[in-house]
Write a protein that holds these residues in place. Sequence first.
Motif, PDB file in Angstrom:
ATOM      1  N   ILE A   1      15.850 -35.970  23.591  1.00  0.00           N
ATOM      2  CA  ILE A   1      15.646 -36.592  25.042  1.00  0.00           C
ATOM      3  C   ILE A   1      17.003 -36.170  25.791  1.00  0.00           C
ATOM      4  N   SER A   2      18.151 -36.009  25.349  1.00  0.00           N
ATOM      5  CA  SER A   2      19.217 -35.805  26.047  1.00  0.00           C
ATOM      6  C   SER A   2      19.715 -34.297  26.409  1.00  0.00           C
ATOM      7  N   ALA A   3      19.668 -34.148  27.677  1.00  0.00           N
ATOM      8  CA  ALA A   3      20.151 -32.682  27.919  1.00  0.00           C
ATOM      9  C   ALA A   3      21.872 -32.519  27.890  1.00  0.00           C
ATOM     10  N   VAL A   4      22.434 -33.552  27.816  1.00  0.00           N
ATOM     11  CA  VAL A   4      23.831 -33.535  27.455  1.00  0.00           C
ATOM     12  C   VAL A   4      24.173 -33.319  26.105  1.00  0.00           C
ATOM     13  N   GLY A   5      23.255 -34.014  25.260  1.00  0.00           N
ATOM     14  CA  GLY A   5      23.832 -33.586  23.741  1.00  0.00           C
ATOM     15  C   GLY A   5      23.133 -32.224  23.565  1.00  0.00           C
ATOM     16  N   LEU A   6      21.972 -31.708  23.827  1.00  0.00           N
ATOM     17  CA  LEU A   6      21.653 -30.482  23.802  1.00  0.00           C
ATOM     18  C   LEU A   6      22.671 -29.291  24.343  1.00  0.00           C
ATOM     19  N   GLU A   7      23.216 -29.554  25.531  1.00  0.00           N
ATOM     20  CA  GLU A   7      24.210 -28.667  26.152  1.00  0.00           C
ATOM     21  C   GLU A   7      25.386 -28.490  25.096  1.00  0.00           C
ATOM     22  N   GLN A   8      25.765 -29.528  24.932  1.00  0.00           N
ATOM     23  CA  GLN A   8      27.003 -29.589  23.769  1.00  0.00           C
ATOM     24  C   GLN A   8      26.551 -28.845  22.496  1.00  0.00           C
ATOM     25  N   ALA A   9      25.307 -28.924  22.124  1.00  0.00           N
ATOM     26  CA  ALA A   9      25.030 -28.218  20.989  1.00  0.00           C
ATOM     27  C   ALA A   9      24.860 -26.754  21.103  1.00  0.00           C
ATOM     28  N   ARG A  10      24.179 -26.592  22.406  1.00  0.00           N
ATOM     29  CA  ARG A  10      24.139 -25.105  22.789  1.00  0.00           C
ATOM     30  C   ARG A  10      25.435 -24.563  22.787  1.00  0.00           C
ATOM     31  N   ARG A  11      26.609 -25.121  23.441  1.00  0.00           N
ATOM     32  CA  ARG A  11      27.800 -24.372  23.316  1.00  0.00           C
ATOM     33  C   ARG A  11      28.288 -24.213  21.844  1.00  0.00           C
ATOM     34  N   VAL A  12      28.320 -25.187  21.015  1.00  0.00           N
ATOM     35  CA  VAL A  12      28.643 -24.924  19.609  1.00  0.00           C
ATOM     36  C   VAL A  12      28.132 -23.744  19.100  1.00  0.00           C
ATOM     37  N   ALA A  13      26.517 -23.837  19.142  1.00  0.00           N
ATOM     38  CA  ALA A  13      25.844 -22.829  18.319  1.00  0.00           C
ATOM     39  C   ALA A  13      26.171 -21.433  19.044  1.00  0.00           C
TER      40      ALA A  13
ATOM     41  N   THR B   1      29.267 -20.523  20.305  1.00  0.00           N
ATOM     42  CA  THR B   1      30.598 -19.933  19.531  1.00  0.00           C
ATOM     43  C   THR B   1      30.284 -19.460  17.975  1.00  0.00           C
ATOM     44  N   ARG B   2      29.417 -20.242  17.323  1.00  0.00           N
ATOM     45  CA  ARG B   2      28.973 -19.731  16.007  1.00  0.00           C
ATOM     46  C   ARG B   2      28.178 -18.641  15.759  1.00  0.00           C
ATOM     47  N   GLY B   3      27.781 -18.127  16.859  1.00  0.00           N
ATOM     48  CA  GLY B   3      26.879 -16.981  16.721  1.00  0.00           C
ATOM     49  C   GLY B   3      25.592 -17.150  16.383  1.00  0.00           C
ATOM     50  N   VAL B   4      24.928 -18.484  16.502  1.00  0.00           N
ATOM     51  CA  VAL B   4      23.462 -18.613  16.041  1.00  0.00           C
ATOM     52  C   VAL B   4      22.742 -18.840  17.058  1.00  0.00           C
ATOM     53  N   LYS B   5      21.312 -18.464  17.114  1.00  0.00           N
ATOM     54  CA  LYS B   5      20.243 -18.959  18.022  1.00  0.00           C
ATOM     55  C   LYS B   5      19.541 -20.147  17.634  1.00  0.00           C
ATOM     56  N   VAL B   6      19.377 -21.116  18.407  1.00  0.00           N
ATOM     57  CA  VAL B   6      18.519 -22.045  18.192  1.00  0.00           C
ATOM     58  C   VAL B   6      17.757 -22.276  19.964  1.00  0.00           C
TER      59      VAL B   6
ATOM     60  N   GLN C   1      23.898 -30.676  15.105  1.00  0.00           N
ATOM     61  CA  GLN C   1      24.671 -30.034  13.878  1.00  0.00           C
ATOM     62  C   GLN C   1      23.714 -29.448  12.819  1.00  0.00           C
ATOM     63  N   LEU C   2      22.727 -30.308  12.631  1.00  0.00           N
ATOM     64  CA  LEU C   2      21.700 -29.853  11.505  1.00  0.00           C
ATOM     65  C   LEU C   2      20.901 -28.686  12.043  1.00  0.00           C
ATOM     66  N   ALA C   3      20.353 -28.587  13.216  1.00  0.00           N
ATOM     67  CA  ALA C   3      19.945 -27.537  13.646  1.00  0.00           C
ATOM     68  C   ALA C   3      20.674 -26.131  13.643  1.00  0.00           C
ATOM     69  N   ILE C   4      21.796 -26.302  14.113  1.00  0.00           N
ATOM     70  CA  ILE C   4      22.984 -25.257  13.660  1.00  0.00           C
ATOM     71  C   ILE C   4      23.067 -24.673  12.592  1.00  0.00           C
ATOM     72  N   TRP C   5      23.144 -25.519  11.537  1.00  0.00           N
ATOM     73  CA  TRP C   5      23.550 -25.535  10.085  1.00  0.00           C
ATOM     74  C   TRP C   5      22.319 -24.710   9.675  1.00  0.00           C
ATOM     75  N   LEU C   6      21.086 -24.900   9.709  1.00  0.00           N
ATOM     76  CA  LEU C   6      19.738 -24.287   9.509  1.00  0.00           C
ATOM     77  C   LEU C   6      19.787 -22.870   9.936  1.00  0.00           C
ATOM     78  N   ALA C   7      20.152 -22.823  11.514  1.00  0.00           N
ATOM     79  CA  ALA C   7      20.072 -21.613  12.112  1.00  0.00           C
ATOM     80  C   ALA C   7      21.184 -20.561  11.356  1.00  0.00           C
ATOM     81  N   ALA C   8      22.275 -20.928  10.675  1.00  0.00           N
ATOM     82  CA  ALA C   8      23.268 -20.087  10.382  1.00  0.00           C
ATOM     83  C   ALA C   8      22.690 -19.953   9.063  1.00  0.00           C
ATOM     84  N   ARG C   9      21.982 -20.109   8.431  1.00  0.00           N
ATOM     85  CA  ARG C   9      21.207 -19.920   7.238  1.00  0.00           C
ATOM     86  C   ARG C   9      19.842 -19.203   7.155  1.00  0.00           C
ATOM     87  N   GLY C  10      19.441 -18.836   8.192  1.00  0.00           N
ATOM     88  CA  GLY C  10      18.370 -17.785   8.723  1.00  0.00           C
ATOM     89  C   GLY C  10      17.186 -18.415   9.015  1.00  0.00           C
TER      90      GLY C  10
END
Length: 190
Positions: free
Chosen positions: A66-78, A80-85, A49-58
Amino acid sequence: MADADRLKWDAKYRQAGAAGETEPPPWFTAAIADLPPGRALDVACGRGQLAIWLAARGWHVTALDISAVGLEQARRVAETRGVKVEWRVADLDDCDLGVEEYDLITVFRFLDRNTLPVRLTAALRSGGTLIYETFGTGGLPNRCVRNPAYVLQPGELQRLFPDLFPVVDEIVELESENLAKFVAKKPIRD
């Protein structure tokens, strides 16, 4: 230990499902309000969530967990929001954080007293900012933490990061937990 941690967090994120919308705490947004976007490292980012928030602000964000599952969930959210992390599955015990790579490093709800402070200090650029929040001691017991080794004492982050100049160093007592909040700057080299 890393395999056990990976399995534990993968199971936790599978059970929790996709990350929801969250805003960072106001103290965090205030701490970065005057920082121009640059390179950021989000350590133990969970569902990002924090990484996505920061990326949305440039910010150009690298997010480690350590969790590939958590990162995959994060990747999908990013996505849908059109941000790159840059999402990286990493065991923080031995991953390379680089030297003078990041203008901002964030660590929330993760504590490694042994090697991480030295490695984070090295990875932070001259003039860069470290923002750290994790569990701390206080009048209330931390219901979220069973192991006291993961709870900070007052002033401990300042002692763990002696080469950084502290801007904020406090333990705040909330309804259900005590949180240590730390913002520090790496001195600008001459």
